[in-house]
Every structure is written in C-alpha cells, then in structure tokens.
Design an enzyme around this catalytic site. Structure first.
Site, PDB file in Angstrom:
ATOM      1  N   LYS A  27      20.170  51.981  75.658  1.00  0.00           N
ATOM      2  CA  LYS A  27      20.732  53.322  75.867  1.00  0.00           C
ATOM      3  C   LYS A  27      20.060  54.322  74.918  1.00  0.00           C
ATOM      4  O   LYS A  27      19.773  53.989  73.764  1.00  0.00           O
ATOM      5  CB  LYS A  27      22.243  53.272  75.596  1.00  0.00           C
ATOM      6  CG  LYS A  27      22.990  54.542  75.992  1.00  0.00           C
ATOM      7  CD  LYS A  27      24.491  54.359  75.754  1.00  0.00           C
ATOM      8  CE  LYS A  27      25.310  55.549  76.184  1.00  0.00           C
ATOM      9  NZ  LYS A  27      26.753  55.362  75.963  1.00  0.00           N
ATOM     10  N   SER A 102      29.487  56.257  80.025  1.00  0.00           N
ATOM     11  CA  SER A 102      28.259  56.996  79.871  1.00  0.00           C
ATOM     12  C   SER A 102      26.987  56.150  79.834  1.00  0.00           C
ATOM     13  O   SER A 102      25.896  56.691  79.956  1.00  0.00           O
ATOM     14  CB  SER A 102      28.338  57.826  78.589  1.00  0.00           C
ATOM     15  OG  SER A 102      28.395  56.981  77.456  1.00  0.00           O
ATOM     16  N   SER A 126      32.535  53.350  77.814  1.00  0.00           N
ATOM     17  CA  SER A 126      31.178  53.667  78.287  1.00  0.00           C
ATOM     18  C   SER A 126      30.263  52.473  78.536  1.00  0.00           C
ATOM     19  O   SER A 126      29.194  52.638  79.127  1.00  0.00           O
ATOM     20  CB  SER A 126      30.497  54.633  77.320  1.00  0.00           C
ATOM     21  OG  SER A 126      31.046  55.923  77.460  1.00  0.00           O
TER      22      SER A 126
END
Lengths: 421, 92
Positions: A27, A102, A126
C-alpha cells in the site's frame, strides 16, 4: 495496465527467506526507500522517502520481491478507494464495482493475481473491507503487534499494517514475517516476537465457542446475513459451539471512531505544510497563508472534510462534547469485548454490512459512506485482532466473514478462519 | 435535538484554524455535510462515563545520539531549499 497500482517497481529481497519468489504489493502509505510513496494524494505525488518502513525491511530480509505500490483512498480516508488522487481502482470480480478501501489496490492486486501477497493498513477496516469485497483474506493485527515505523500516520492510535492473501495460511505466513517488536515504534509489544501463526491455519473448529455479534448481523443486508448465517451453521455442524452475543456499546462505535480518527487526522496531517515536502504554498504573505494554500492545493475533499471536522471536534467548547465522549465509548467497547471473551473463544460477524457498491454510488453523502464501516471499526477501537475470510457469494459478489479475537489472539482467529475457508 | 448549526462562516473559521484555504462552493457544501455528521455524533451524549486505568509502561530510552538522515536526505523532498536549509515565506 492494472489500476491496482500507483507505481510499479521491482525491489528484490536482500536474502533467502520464507518469502523467496513471492511477489508482494505494498500500500502506498508505507515508506519505501527510493520509491515514491504518495498516500494516494496530490500532496505527496512526488515524495520519495529516504528510508524504508520497518515492515519493508522485514519483507526484504525475508526474500520478498516488491512489485509495486498500490492505490488507496487518500491518506487512508475512505471505504472504496475512490478518494485517491490517482483515480479509482476497479474490483477484479466486477469492474463496475469498487474494490473496497482504503487498501483497495492491495486487495485488487491479490484478487487479480498481479501479486501473490500484499500489505495494507487498517485504521477502521481498511484491510478487512477490501479483502471482503475482492474475495481474499485480510488480517488486522492486535494494536502493537506490527511496527508502524515508516507508515504515514492517519489515526495512529487505531491503525496497524496487515497482510492480504489468497488463503488464510498465506496471510498468516506474511504476518509472521512482519510481526514483532521494533525499537523505532514504542507502541510495539513483545508478543509479536517469534510467532508461528501459519501453523494455526489447521481448519480445526471442533470445540471452539463462536460468539455471533447479533447487532452486526441484524444491521447487514439480508443477502450478506444469509451467506454468513449459512456458513456459521456449517461450523456448528463441524463441532463449534455457537452463542449469540449482544453488545450495547457497538451502536455508538461508528460515531466514536469518526470523532477519534478525524481528531487524530487533524493533528497528524498538520505536518503537510509544503515546506519540507509536498506542494509548495509559495512565498506570498506569512507562513500561515503559505500553509493554507499548500493544503488547499494538495488535499482532496475527503481529507479536507476530515481535517476540518477533527479540528472542530477538538476546538474549545467542543472537546468534552465529542472527543471525551468518544474516548468513553472506546473504553466501553473494550470492556464489553473483554466480557464477551469470557463466553466465547472468537466473535464473528459479516465483515461488511453491504455488498460492494458500484463506482460512484456511495460518494454523495459522506455520512452514508461512513456507516459502511459499522462492523469493522469496533475492533480498531478495542485494539483487537480480526480477520476477514471469503464466506461465499451473493448475487455473484463476494461476502466476507469476520472473526475477532482477544488481544494477541491471532492464532484463534486464524484457526477459525481456516475452518471456514 | 442538535445544536450543531453549521453555516459557511463556521466552516471558514475552522478551515482557518486548520490552515486549509477553501473556495466558497466548498465551504457551502461542507456546511451541509458537517451539519449531518455533527447531528449524527450528537447521541454520544448517551454514552456512560467509563473509568479506566490504562496499562502504561515506561518506554523511554536513554538520550544518546544515533544515526539519522543526512542533511541532503532530509532536504531531498523540499520544494525549495537554500544553502542547506528549507526555504519558506518571510516571518512576520
């Protein structure tokens, strides 16, 4: 080219280790030395960290190859990956739908086979949300299990780095690599040293007591609840004992989560001044004028919204009303979870109360968007470990089941999830 | 019910505190959205006061110099630098 990645890389591991030949997506809020780390924001579109996050050092030492930095909601603020400055990521299962967020790019990369494994971060769901929406496994570790050094902070009292993988065992193997104390993150704990979580993925559910969080099942879309209940009944047939558990505090979890997360965000994101990194606000006027221009240009709407609401919640006259009450709620949720673990080994619910929305569908009303986090945020508030595991499909779309464990009870949630797989 | 009346002027004030410039349209849209969100936060009032004694452990280390970023590395991402310093607007 896939829309799961913001930046493609090929960073080789330093040594032979348990992740040799594994392609890992990371990420884009986790710092990678020499590779830009954008947080999905215009503010950091050109930012190149001068050091590696601890989890990146551990991946390299384990022999992993990092194949790219994945798309995400800007600074982690979102549940669909649509608030990214770099545009949305589509769900590999259904391209009209969001991958969740996310950490949507990390889940999509694993679901599409563009990476074997991925790292995400979980502040209010997330990792688990995109795992559920993309049909992969995601783990949110106990707070303090994994180092946050080099993770760009959004709400630091809530967030942990966690693995995403096609199977429970593979997610557990990646967690074994990244877990463990780190002198550069004073909140890490010794419980993470020398773990062997992968060995807990033995599918053995016989004799386990599963507490079903009825508040979170009742609040879910009935198609999601039906898949979840069917799979729990199957575990009961295989020897698990099922108990229904009601926790009154959970009705306030989303409120408490957003007050705390926005408040912490307003403080953490104060560092983006356009002087040391990021977009410059120019040289007209004084420092405050320049900062305000830098932040107008560098932040997207959702980030501005959360920074402003956090500033409001912490401002004189409102601190006691919002922030103090949110902290009470957080303590209440912890107490109720502690009591629940006297009756059950693990707790279970659908990971998400809804099926993956279509792109654009959940953006108009911020409050409606926040309510999608109802089942995931309690775990962050209580600092507990949780896993999302694919439970089946409804209308052809993935449904995830969530297992929650007591603090540092990663083995229990990994075992339960492996039984459901 | 809610005493959270939020008008664009309140949003502008908070934006000023947060050092974020907003255009008028954005301030107006935020005012309506903030009213919704703050109204939703309202029922936190019903939450009982909870006494907790968090487990706290001293994690301080001795204050010894250790390796850190070089000046070049620290300045590498700055939009503007001069003579080895970050460059910003004039003070005062």
């Amino acid at each position: 080219m896939s829309d799961a990645f913001i930046t493609r890389t090929e960073i080789d591991g330093d040594a032979d280790g348990p992740l040799d030949d594994q392609r890992i997506a990371v990420k884009d809020n986790i710092s990678t030395d020499g590779t830009r780390t954008t947080c999905g924001s215009a503010m950091l579109a050109e930012y190149v960290p001068p050091y590696d996050a601890t989890v990146i050092e551990r991946l390299k030492r384990a022999g992993a190859t990092i194949v790219g930095k994945t798309n995400m909601d800007e600074f982690g603020m979102g549940t669909t990956t649509e608030s990214s400055h770099f545009g949305p990521t589509t769900n590999p299962i259904d391209e009209e739908r969001v991958p969740g967020g996310s950490s949507g790019g990390s889940a999509a990369a694993v679901a599409a086979g563009e990476a074997d494994l991925a790292l995400g971060t979980d502040t209010g769901g997330s990792v688990r949300c995109p795992a559920a929406f993309c049909g992969v496994v995601g783990i949110k570790p106990t707070y303090g299990l994994v180092s946050r050094y080099g993770l760009v902070a959004y709400a630091n009292s809530l967030e942990q780095v966690g693995p995403l993988a096609p199977t429970v065992e593979k997610a557990a193997e990646l967690l074994d690599v990244i877990a463990g104390p780190d002198e550069r993150d004073a909140t890490t704990r010794s419980e993470g040293a020398d773990t062997n979580y992968a060995s807990a993925a033995d599918c053995d559910i016989d004799g386990t007591t599963i507490g079903v969080l009825t508040d979170l099942v009742d609040g879910a879309d009935e198609r999601v609840a039906a898949v979840f209940e069917e799979r729990i009944a199957e575990l009961e047939e295989r020897g698990a004992e099922i108990r229904e558990i009601e926790l009154d505090s959970l009705a306030h979890a989303v409120r408490a989560y957003y007050v705390i997360a926005m408040s912490e965000a307003s403080s953490n994101l104060a560092r983006f001044d356009g002087v040391r990194y990021g977009i410059s606000g120019g040289f007209d006027g004084d420092w405050n004028d320049a900062f305000a221009r830098a932040r107008e240009a560098g932040f997207g709407s959702e980030v501005k919204r959360r920074v402003l609401l956090g500033t409001y919640a912490l401002s004189a006259g409102y601190h006691d009303k919002y922030y103090e009450k949110a902290q009470d709620t957080r303590a209440w949720i912890k107490q109720e979870f502690d009591a629940a673990f006297e009756q059950a080994d693990v707790l279970a619910s659908p990971t998400m109360p809804v099926l993956p929305p279509k792109l654009g569908e959940s953006l108009e009303e911020p409050l409606q968007h926040y309510l999608m986090d109802a089942n995931t945020v309690p775990v962050n508030l209580a600092d507990l470990p949780a896993i999302s595991v694919p439970a089946g499909t409804a209308d052809g779309l993935p449904v995830g089941a969530q297992f929650v464990g007591p603090a540092f009870g990663e083995r229990a949630v990994i075992r339960a999830a492996s039984a459901l797989e | 019910m809610s005493d959270a009346s939020v008008d664009p002027a309140t949003v502008a004030h908070v934006a000023d505190l947060a050092r974020v410039d907003l255009d008028e349209d954005e301030a107006e849209a935020f005012a309506a959205q903030f009213a919704d969100v703050l109204d939703y936060f309202e029922t936190l009032d019903e939450v009982p006061e909870i006494d907790t004694e968090p487990e706290l452990v001293n994690v301080l280390r001795t204050d010894e110099a250790r390796e850190s970023l070089s000046q070049d590395e620290a300045l590498r991402n700055a939009p503007e630098t001069e003579d080895g310093y970050f460059e910003g607007p004039p003070v005062g």
